[in-house]
Design a protein around this motif. Structure first.
Motif, PDB file in Angstrom:
ATOM      1  N   VAL A   1       0.834  -1.200   0.000  1.00 30.49           N
ATOM      2  CA  VAL A   1       0.000   0.000   0.000  1.00 30.49           C
ATOM      3  C   VAL A   1       0.868   1.249   0.000  1.00 30.49           C
ATOM      4  O   VAL A   1       0.647   2.203  -0.747  1.00 30.49           O
ATOM      5  CB  VAL A   1      -0.943   0.017   1.219  1.00 30.49           C
ATOM      6  CG1 VAL A   1      -1.765   1.297   1.236  1.00 30.49           C
ATOM      7  CG2 VAL A   1      -1.860  -1.199   1.192  1.00 30.49           C
ATOM      8  N   GLU A   2       1.898   1.192   0.822  1.00 28.05           N
ATOM      9  CA  GLU A   2       2.814   2.315   0.897  1.00 28.05           C
ATOM     10  C   GLU A   2       3.479   2.557  -0.457  1.00 28.05           C
ATOM     11  O   GLU A   2       3.655   3.681  -0.895  1.00 28.05           O
ATOM     12  CB  GLU A   2       3.868   1.984   1.947  1.00 28.05           C
ATOM     13  CG  GLU A   2       4.685   3.154   2.411  1.00 28.05           C
ATOM     14  CD  GLU A   2       5.655   2.690   3.494  1.00 28.05           C
ATOM     15  OE1 GLU A   2       6.869   2.894   3.302  1.00 28.05           O
ATOM     16  OE2 GLU A   2       5.205   2.103   4.502  1.00 28.05           O
ATOM     17  N   LEU A   3       3.817   1.456  -1.123  1.00 28.03           N
ATOM     18  CA  LEU A   3       4.507   1.594  -2.404  1.00 28.03           C
ATOM     19  C   LEU A   3       3.626   2.199  -3.479  1.00 28.03           C
ATOM     20  O   LEU A   3       4.056   3.069  -4.220  1.00 28.03           O
ATOM     21  CB  LEU A   3       5.021   0.231  -2.878  1.00 28.03           C
ATOM     22  CG  LEU A   3       6.306  -0.240  -2.236  1.00 28.03           C
ATOM     23  CD1 LEU A   3       6.734  -1.556  -2.860  1.00 28.03           C
ATOM     24  CD2 LEU A   3       7.397   0.798  -2.383  1.00 28.03           C
ATOM     25  N   PHE A   4       2.380   1.740  -3.596  1.00 29.55           N
ATOM     26  CA  PHE A   4       1.611   2.358  -4.668  1.00 29.55           C
ATOM     27  C   PHE A   4       1.101   3.724  -4.308  1.00 29.55           C
ATOM     28  O   PHE A   4       0.817   4.528  -5.179  1.00 29.55           O
ATOM     29  CB  PHE A   4       0.535   1.443  -5.288  1.00 29.55           C
ATOM     30  CG  PHE A   4      -0.502   0.853  -4.390  1.00 29.55           C
ATOM     31  CD1 PHE A   4      -0.630  -0.523  -4.315  1.00 29.55           C
ATOM     32  CD2 PHE A   4      -1.381   1.650  -3.678  1.00 29.55           C
ATOM     33  CE1 PHE A   4      -1.605  -1.093  -3.525  1.00 29.55           C
ATOM     34  CE2 PHE A   4      -2.362   1.092  -2.895  1.00 29.55           C
ATOM     35  CZ  PHE A   4      -2.466  -0.302  -2.819  1.00 29.55           C
ATOM     36  N   ASP A   5       1.029   4.023  -2.996  1.00 28.29           N
ATOM     37  CA  ASP A   5       0.758   5.411  -2.618  1.00 28.29           C
ATOM     38  C   ASP A   5       1.888   6.314  -3.078  1.00 28.29           C
ATOM     39  O   ASP A   5       1.667   7.411  -3.560  1.00 28.29           O
ATOM     40  CB  ASP A   5       0.626   5.528  -1.094  1.00 28.29           C
ATOM     41  CG  ASP A   5      -0.774   5.182  -0.627  1.00 28.29           C
ATOM     42  OD1 ASP A   5      -1.675   5.084  -1.492  1.00 28.29           O
ATOM     43  OD2 ASP A   5      -0.973   4.994   0.581  1.00 28.29           O
ATOM     44  N   ARG A   6       3.097   5.812  -2.928  1.00 27.00           N
ATOM     45  CA  ARG A   6       4.241   6.657  -3.219  1.00 27.00           C
ATOM     46  C   ARG A   6       4.547   6.725  -4.712  1.00 27.00           C
ATOM     47  O   ARG A   6       4.908   7.760  -5.234  1.00 27.00           O
ATOM     48  CB  ARG A   6       5.463   6.111  -2.465  1.00 27.00           C
ATOM     49  CG  ARG A   6       6.648   7.019  -2.516  1.00 27.00           C
ATOM     50  CD  ARG A   6       7.473   7.021  -1.229  1.00 27.00           C
ATOM     51  NE  ARG A   6       7.363   5.801  -0.442  1.00 27.00           N
ATOM     52  CZ  ARG A   6       8.428   5.178   0.067  1.00 27.00           C
ATOM     53  NH1 ARG A   6       9.629   5.616  -0.186  1.00 27.00           N
ATOM     54  NH2 ARG A   6       8.269   4.113   0.824  1.00 27.00           N
ATOM     55  N   TYR A   7       4.431   5.592  -5.400  1.00 25.66           N
ATOM     56  CA  TYR A   7       4.921   5.562  -6.780  1.00 25.66           C
ATOM     57  C   TYR A   7       3.823   5.379  -7.822  1.00 25.66           C
ATOM     58  O   TYR A   7       4.062   5.575  -9.007  1.00 25.66           O
ATOM     59  CB  TYR A   7       5.947   4.434  -6.936  1.00 25.66           C
ATOM     60  CG  TYR A   7       7.183   4.679  -6.138  1.00 25.66           C
ATOM     61  CD1 TYR A   7       8.045   5.726  -6.469  1.00 25.66           C
ATOM     62  CD2 TYR A   7       7.481   3.895  -5.035  1.00 25.66           C
ATOM     63  CE1 TYR A   7       9.180   5.970  -5.737  1.00 25.66           C
ATOM     64  CE2 TYR A   7       8.631   4.135  -4.286  1.00 25.66           C
ATOM     65  CZ  TYR A   7       9.479   5.170  -4.644  1.00 25.66           C
ATOM     66  OH  TYR A   7      10.597   5.405  -3.913  1.00 25.66           O
ATOM     67  N   GLY A   8       2.638   4.967  -7.389  1.00 28.18           N
ATOM     68  CA  GLY A   8       1.574   4.741  -8.351  1.00 28.18           C
ATOM     69  C   GLY A   8       1.463   3.270  -8.711  1.00 28.18           C
ATOM     70  O   GLY A   8       2.419   2.511  -8.595  1.00 28.18           O
ATOM     71  N   VAL A   9       0.268   2.885  -9.132  1.00 28.20           N
ATOM     72  CA  VAL A   9       0.003   1.477  -9.392  1.00 28.20           C
ATOM     73  C   VAL A   9       0.791   0.963 -10.590  1.00 28.20           C
ATOM     74  O   VAL A   9       1.382  -0.113 -10.539  1.00 28.20           O
ATOM     75  CB  VAL A   9      -1.495   1.270  -9.666  1.00 28.20           C
ATOM     76  CG1 VAL A   9      -1.766  -0.194  -9.958  1.00 28.20           C
ATOM     77  CG2 VAL A   9      -2.302   1.711  -8.469  1.00 28.20           C
TER      78      VAL A   9
END
Length: 625
Positions: free
Chosen positions: A309-317
């Motif tokens: 979740v943190e990753l796609f918040d930060r970088y996008g899906v």
RNA sequence: GGCGGCGUAGCUCAGUUGGUUAGAGCACACGGCUCAUACCCGUGACGUCGGUGGUUCGAGUCCACCCGCCGCUACCA
């Protein structure tokens, strides 16, 4: 009788903890395959879910004073939404082993196998840790003690139901020999053949001490244990014993995608269950590699689990999906690092793809007033058409072999070819020379390549394909893989430039925490460092420097002068006599005219700083390693 | 211990049945271009192909031994 269904599964996950990127990796891979097959026109059944029974969840729930189902339900909800929802996991069914439909199937199967003698009652011997209330097998014990708490365990014997694996051993062995595709990659296949050749013992498939599970039919003191419950989800979801139409078209499964750590259960226990039920075996069990954190295995217990979740918040899906699908090759392990994620995004998505879209639409705007030129087939060199046709076939082949990263590599080769083509053709020169036909062909070729790319990328990326199409002036979403063929008629369309498709990510390596294994060094590197215990003899302020102290440190053989930037944290008087750790083989450096012969180790956090020292005094010169 | 695999450019890896000057991507250096998201395109440097010894006219590619790393060796989901 429906048409045949392309059926793919992920493992069902155990919701005792939150999931990490490793789970996301498996699931995104399955999703890409499912989306691809829908695109080529297959009817698809894509199933994922959760495995909710068992001792561990029972215990966790108890600790929180909840019933197991109460404990597990919010976790399952979270997995479905936001986790899978935001990652775009297009599952057709999400199965929970706690559902009635599953309980019925498991019990009926169990009953049948008891009746036909494949399951029998016997005595199970195991080990029990009283304080932990946990059962262990002999092989799990550490020096004969509980692997969790280290305390002694006691031997327990209890009644248990056993599944007659031994009876099917030879049949399974032969089956694997006859079906080279069944277990992939082949290294796993060899391991499994080896395992089977060593001889199969019957498997205990019930427990008495665990209450959180599906009861054995007619013998409610026993609960059906682990794999027998978990694996049969694949049958439940396919409609076995309750949806005949679905089952007839969906079974056998085309692919079970699993992590390499559970290949054995899927290629030994599971096929034997199916053989006992007289059901055909799945086409393929694919054991993919792990997504490592740098060099280390990822896991909650290791404290390095990366939260998706943190990753796609930060970088996008899309960057996340692209990274996962591209970086981990076929069956091998991959290595997650933030640096690699940023690099893949910037290089592939921003520089190559995003920039190609940007320069193509800009040129159509500038040289053709924004309208998409049409192709003059007779005078076109066919360079891009040819490459596109090749990639079209390659992607098909790769996806049929589950070589997802190879498929993406192939698509990006087309993108790179288009960028190079611009350089070769120099449309700006063609415009100056008023070579209208050639210019039109080039611009059309680029536009058409991007349209094709938008089709090819549809299984992999969620948002980018339609954003590309919008800028190209297309309004229809991608419906079929066949659209990725060269020669679309663009008459009447105009490009609509927007901002960058994928902005470059500015990223400073030093800012990130948590990927220290990124630059893992070997022990031989570590040994190059000469750390020694020393005692501070003198300490004085360095004039004209507000954070430096000049120290003399006795290292066992001599007094060294060390200049250290710790004045804000230590008063000179407090340091004298203090033991510290010095880096003894550092090249001397000069500060404010003073030659410093080494460094002191100190830890720091948000402005706090503390020298590192031995907890108990040591003789000066003692090595630290 | 047993079975299997791996060790190729700074990094991640390709290298078909042994055959001319060992490849790709990323990173690096230099150059070009200007349509473009400081992008893109080209050129270049970098490798005793883990080590030793064999087979062969010829081995990264076959054989033996050695060194290092990894996987599997059952009831955890």
């Amino acid at each position: 009788m429906g048409e045949s269904v392309w059926y793919i599964t992920t493992p069902i996950y155990y919701p005792s903890d939150s999931l990490h990127v490793g789970h996301a990796y498996t699931t995104v891979a399955a999703d890409a395959l499912a989306r691809y097959h829908r695109l080529v026109g297959d009817r698809v059944l894509f199933v994922t879910g959760t495995d909710e029974h068992g001792q561990k969840i029972q215990k966790k729930a108890l600790e929180k004073g909840q019933k197991p189902l109460e404990f597990v339900t919010p976790i399952v909800k979270f997995i479905r939404d936001p986790l899978w929802k935001r990652l775009g996991i297009s599952y057709d069914d999400f199965i929970r082993t706690t559902e009635d439909r599953h309980r019925h199937v498991v019990q009926q199967i169990f009953q049948r196998l008891v009746e036909q003698g494949d399951i029998y009652k016997g005595i199970y011997e195991g080990w029990y840790c009283l304080p932990d209330e946990s059962y262990w097998t002999e092989s799990k014990l550490v020096d004969g003690n509980c692997p969790d708490c280290g305390r002694p365990v006691e031997k327990v014997t209890q009644e248990s139901y056993f599944f007659r694996l031994s009876h099917y051993q030879n049949r399974l062995h032969q089956y694997i020999l006859d079906h080279p595709e069944f277990i992939q990659p082949t290294s796993r296949r060899h391991e499994m053949l080896n395992f089977i050749e060593a001889g199969l013992e019957d498997l205990s498939v019930s427990r008495m001490g665990v209450s959180w599970g599906i009861p054995v039919p007619g013998d409610p003191d026993h609960v059906i244990y682990v794999w027998f419950d978990a694996l049969t989800n694949y049958l439940t979801a396919a409609g076995y014993l309750h949806d005949t139409d679905l089952f007839q078209s969906a079974w056998p499964a085309n692919v079970h995608l699993v992590g390499k750590e559970i290949v054995r259960f899927h290629t030994v226990i599971w096929p034997i269950i199916l053989m006992a039920l007289d059901l055909p075996l799945p086409d393929r069990v694919f054991g993919h590699g792990w997504l490592l954190i740098g060099q280390a295995k990822m896991g909650k217990s290791l404290g390095n689990a990366v939260d998706p979740v943190e990753l796609f918040d930060r970088y996008g899906v899309d960057p996340l999906r692209h990274y996962l699908l591209r970086e981990v090759p076929f069956g091998a392990d991959g290595s997650y690092t933030e640096a690699a994620l940023v690099l893949r995004t910037n290089v592939d998505l921003a520089n190559d793809l995003g920039n190609l879209l940007s320069r193509t639409t800009a040129m159509i705007d500038r040289f053709h007033q924004g309208t998409v030129p049409s192709l003059d087939v007779g005078s076109d060199d066919g360079v891009l058409a040819k490459e596109a046709a090749l990639v079209y076939r390659e992607v098909e082949t790769f996806m049929n072999n589950l070589a997802i990263s190879d498929a993406l590599t192939s698509i990006f080769r087309l993108i790179n070819r288009a960028n190079k083509y611009i350089e070769e053709q120099k449309p700006w020169d063609l415009a100056k020379r008023h070579d209208g036909v050639a210019l039109d062909n080039v611009l059309y070729g680029l536009w058409e390549t991007l349209r094709i790319v938008s089709v090819l990328l549809t299984p992999f990326l969620l948002e980018a394909p339609n954003r590309i199409r919008k800028q190209l002036g297309l309004t229809e979403p991608v419906l079929q893989y066949r659209e990725a063929l060269f020669g679309f008629n663009p008459s009447g369309l105009s490009v609509r430039r927007e901002g960058p498709l994928f902005p470059r990510i500015e990223w400073k390596e030093s800012v990130t925490a948590g990927d220290d294994t990124d630059h893992a060094i070997g022990v031989e590197d570590f040994r190059k460092l000469d750390f020694r215990v020393g005692t501070i003899r003198t300490a004085e302020i360095v004039p004209g420097a507000d954070r430096l102290l000049k120290l003399t440190v006795f290292d066992g053989s001599r007094d060294r002068t060390i200049v250290s930037g710790i004045r804000l944290h230590y008063a000179p008087a407090d340091l004298i006599g203090q033991q510290v750790v010095v880096v003894a083989n550092l090249k001397p450096a000069t500060f404010k005219g003073i030659v410093s012969e080494g460094m002191l180790l100190a830890g720091s956090h948000e402005g706090e700083l503390s020298l590192v020292a031995p907890i108990r005094p040591l003789p000066e010169g003692a090595p630290v390693k």
